[in-house]
Design a protein around this motif. Structure first.
Motif, PDB file in Angstrom:
ATOM      1  N   GLU A 146       0.831  -1.211   0.000  1.00 50.26           N
ATOM      2  CA  GLU A 146       0.000   0.000   0.000  1.00 50.26           C
ATOM      3  C   GLU A 146       0.860   1.253   0.000  1.00 50.26           C
ATOM      4  O   GLU A 146       0.553   2.229  -0.649  1.00 50.26           O
ATOM      5  N   GLN A 147       1.940   1.221   0.763  1.00 46.01           N
ATOM      6  CA  GLN A 147       2.847   2.361   0.844  1.00 46.01           C
ATOM      7  C   GLN A 147       4.251   1.888   0.504  1.00 46.01           C
ATOM      8  O   GLN A 147       4.629   0.763   0.807  1.00 46.01           O
ATOM      9  N   GLU A 148       5.003   2.760  -0.115  1.00 46.61           N
ATOM     10  CA  GLU A 148       6.389   2.449  -0.402  1.00 46.61           C
ATOM     11  C   GLU A 148       7.159   2.337   0.909  1.00 46.61           C
ATOM     12  O   GLU A 148       6.932   3.106   1.841  1.00 46.61           O
ATOM     13  N   VAL A 149       8.058   1.382   0.965  1.00 51.21           N
ATOM     14  CA  VAL A 149       8.894   1.211   2.144  1.00 51.21           C
ATOM     15  C   VAL A 149      10.184   1.985   1.908  1.00 51.21           C
ATOM     16  O   VAL A 149      10.932   1.673   0.978  1.00 51.21           O
ATOM     17  N   PRO A 150      10.441   3.002   2.735  1.00 55.07           N
ATOM     18  CA  PRO A 150      11.666   3.776   2.517  1.00 55.07           C
ATOM     19  C   PRO A 150      12.902   2.961   2.863  1.00 55.07           C
ATOM     20  O   PRO A 150      12.948   2.287   3.880  1.00 55.07           O
ATOM     21  N   LEU A 151      13.890   3.033   1.987  1.00 53.72           N
ATOM     22  CA  LEU A 151      15.154   2.347   2.238  1.00 53.72           C
ATOM     23  C   LEU A 151      16.147   3.338   2.809  1.00 53.72           C
ATOM     24  O   LEU A 151      16.196   4.492   2.373  1.00 53.72           O
ATOM     25  N   PRO A 152      16.938   2.925   3.777  1.00 56.72           N
ATOM     26  CA  PRO A 152      17.909   3.855   4.354  1.00 56.72           C
ATOM     27  C   PRO A 152      18.985   4.208   3.327  1.00 56.72           C
ATOM     28  O   PRO A 152      19.346   3.389   2.488  1.00 56.72           O
ATOM     29  N   GLU A 153      19.465   5.422   3.419  1.00 55.56           N
ATOM     30  CA  GLU A 153      20.556   5.849   2.558  1.00 55.56           C
ATOM     31  C   GLU A 153      21.831   5.143   3.004  1.00 55.56           C
ATOM     32  O   GLU A 153      22.086   5.017   4.202  1.00 55.56           O
ATOM     33  N   PRO A 154      22.651   4.661   2.049  1.00 54.62           N
ATOM     34  CA  PRO A 154      23.904   4.024   2.457  1.00 54.62           C
ATOM     35  C   PRO A 154      24.820   5.028   3.157  1.00 54.62           C
ATOM     36  O   PRO A 154      24.867   6.193   2.799  1.00 54.62           O
ATOM     37  N   ASP A 155      25.532   4.560   4.146  1.00 60.45           N
ATOM     38  CA  ASP A 155      26.447   5.402   4.917  1.00 60.45           C
ATOM     39  C   ASP A 155      27.871   4.911   4.668  1.00 60.45           C
ATOM     40  O   ASP A 155      28.313   3.943   5.294  1.00 60.45           O
ATOM     41  N   PRO A 156      28.597   5.545   3.753  1.00 63.03           N
ATOM     42  CA  PRO A 156      29.957   5.077   3.432  1.00 63.03           C
ATOM     43  C   PRO A 156      30.876   5.041   4.649  1.00 63.03           C
ATOM     44  O   PRO A 156      31.711   4.148   4.775  1.00 63.03           O
ATOM     45  N   ALA A 157      30.722   5.969   5.576  1.00 56.32           N
ATOM     46  CA  ALA A 157      31.583   5.990   6.761  1.00 56.32           C
ATOM     47  C   ALA A 157      31.375   4.722   7.589  1.00 56.32           C
ATOM     48  O   ALA A 157      32.335   4.147   8.114  1.00 56.32           O
ATOM     49  N   HIS A 158      30.125   4.285   7.698  1.00 56.40           N
ATOM     50  CA  HIS A 158      29.831   3.054   8.451  1.00 56.40           C
ATOM     51  C   HIS A 158      30.523   1.864   7.801  1.00 56.40           C
ATOM     52  O   HIS A 158      31.127   1.035   8.479  1.00 56.40           O
ATOM     53  N   TRP A 159      30.414   1.751   6.474  1.00 56.80           N
ATOM     54  CA  TRP A 159      31.007   0.614   5.774  1.00 56.80           C
ATOM     55  C   TRP A 159      32.527   0.652   5.852  1.00 56.80           C
ATOM     56  O   TRP A 159      33.171  -0.383   5.975  1.00 56.80           O
ATOM     57  N   GLN A 160      33.124   1.836   5.781  1.00 56.93           N
ATOM     58  CA  GLN A 160      34.575   1.947   5.913  1.00 56.93           C
ATOM     59  C   GLN A 160      35.026   1.485   7.294  1.00 56.93           C
ATOM     60  O   GLN A 160      36.007   0.757   7.427  1.00 56.93           O
ATOM     61  N   GLU A 161      34.304   1.906   8.325  1.00 59.53           N
ATOM     62  CA  GLU A 161      34.635   1.498   9.692  1.00 59.53           C
ATOM     63  C   GLU A 161      34.479  -0.022   9.852  1.00 59.53           C
ATOM     64  O   GLU A 161      35.315  -0.683  10.469  1.00 59.53           O
ATOM     65  N   GLN A 162      33.415  -0.583   9.286  1.00 54.45           N
ATOM     66  CA  GLN A 162      33.196  -2.030   9.362  1.00 54.45           C
ATOM     67  C   GLN A 162      34.319  -2.781   8.650  1.00 54.45           C
ATOM     68  O   GLN A 162      34.849  -3.766   9.178  1.00 54.45           O
ATOM     69  N   LEU A 163      34.714  -2.317   7.476  1.00 54.35           N
ATOM     70  CA  LEU A 163      35.788  -2.955   6.726  1.00 54.35           C
ATOM     71  C   LEU A 163      37.107  -2.865   7.492  1.00 54.35           C
ATOM     72  O   LEU A 163      37.859  -3.843   7.581  1.00 54.35           O
ATOM     73  N   ARG A 164      37.395  -1.713   8.072  1.00 55.60           N
ATOM     74  CA  ARG A 164      38.614  -1.527   8.857  1.00 55.60           C
ATOM     75  C   ARG A 164      38.634  -2.519  10.038  1.00 55.60           C
ATOM     76  O   ARG A 164      39.637  -3.161  10.317  1.00 55.60           O
ATOM     77  N   GLU A 165      37.496  -2.686  10.700  1.00 57.41           N
ATOM     78  CA  GLU A 165      37.409  -3.616  11.823  1.00 57.41           C
ATOM     79  C   GLU A 165      37.641  -5.056  11.377  1.00 57.41           C
ATOM     80  O   GLU A 165      38.346  -5.821  12.022  1.00 57.41           O
TER      81      GLU A 165
END
Length: 181
Positions: A146-165
């Motif tokens: 019935e309603q579009e489900v909003p998708l979160p915007e990707p956060d490059p800083a989060h992914w960089q931190e995850q990759l570094r970890e």
């Protein structure tokens, strides 16, 4: 026929059909009242299922006629055992079967033409060769939500931190394991 959808498990609900096996079945969470299918979707279904007369060999969802084995069954459910023990008299084998009655799985719903209802059944194959088929739900469907489900915007800083970890936690012996496979 009824399916229990009560987290408190005040009582098991008889759901068997003509065979008289009295299959007991309950869902931990209610199924949706409607389902937006679009190009296909899936439902997470979990609960408990046992027969007082015979052990369950396998469980499968039957979605619109397609057999789909559950991902896991035979998991311990102390809540079901307690509910059964306080109810009608069952022998020790039946109580044992109620304890090992937990299941969960993903029921895949294929895309469909029009707004045809989704038929969701549970098939229990028993160790004595018997088989029980119980309707879990007939869910009305729509082609899209019935309603579009909003998708979160990707956060490059989060992914960089995850990759570094991740990179900090890799050890040389980890690479040796991958090279051997």
């Amino acid at each position: 026929m009824a399916v229990a959808q009560d987290r408190a498990l005040t009582r098991p609900v008889a759901s068997g059909r003509e065979s008289g096996r009295d299959l007991q079945l309950g869902l931990d969470f209610p199924l949706p009242r409607t389902l937006a299918v679009g190009t296909g979707t899936a439902l997470f279904v979990c609960g408990w299922c046992f027969s007082p007369q015979a052990r369950v060999r396998s469980l499968a969802f039957v979605v619109d006629g397609e057999v789909q084995p559950v991902m896991h069954h035979g998991m311990p459910r102390i809540d079901v055992l307690r509910a059964v023990a306080s109810g009608p008299q069952l022998d020790e084998d039946s109580k044992f079967r109620s304890y090992w009655s937990g299941f969960w799985g993903i029921a895949r719903v294929a895309p469909r033409a029009g707004d045809r209802a989704c038929e969701l059944l549970m098939r229990a194959t028993l160790h004595d060769g018997g088989e029980e088929l119980v309707e879990l739900a007939r869910i009305p469907t729509t082609r899209r939500a019935e309603q579009e489900v909003p998708l979160p915007e990707p956060d490059p800083a989060h992914w960089q931190e995850q990759l570094r970890e991740w990179l900090q936690n890799i050890k040389p012996e980890d690479f040796e394991k991958f090279n051997k496979t």
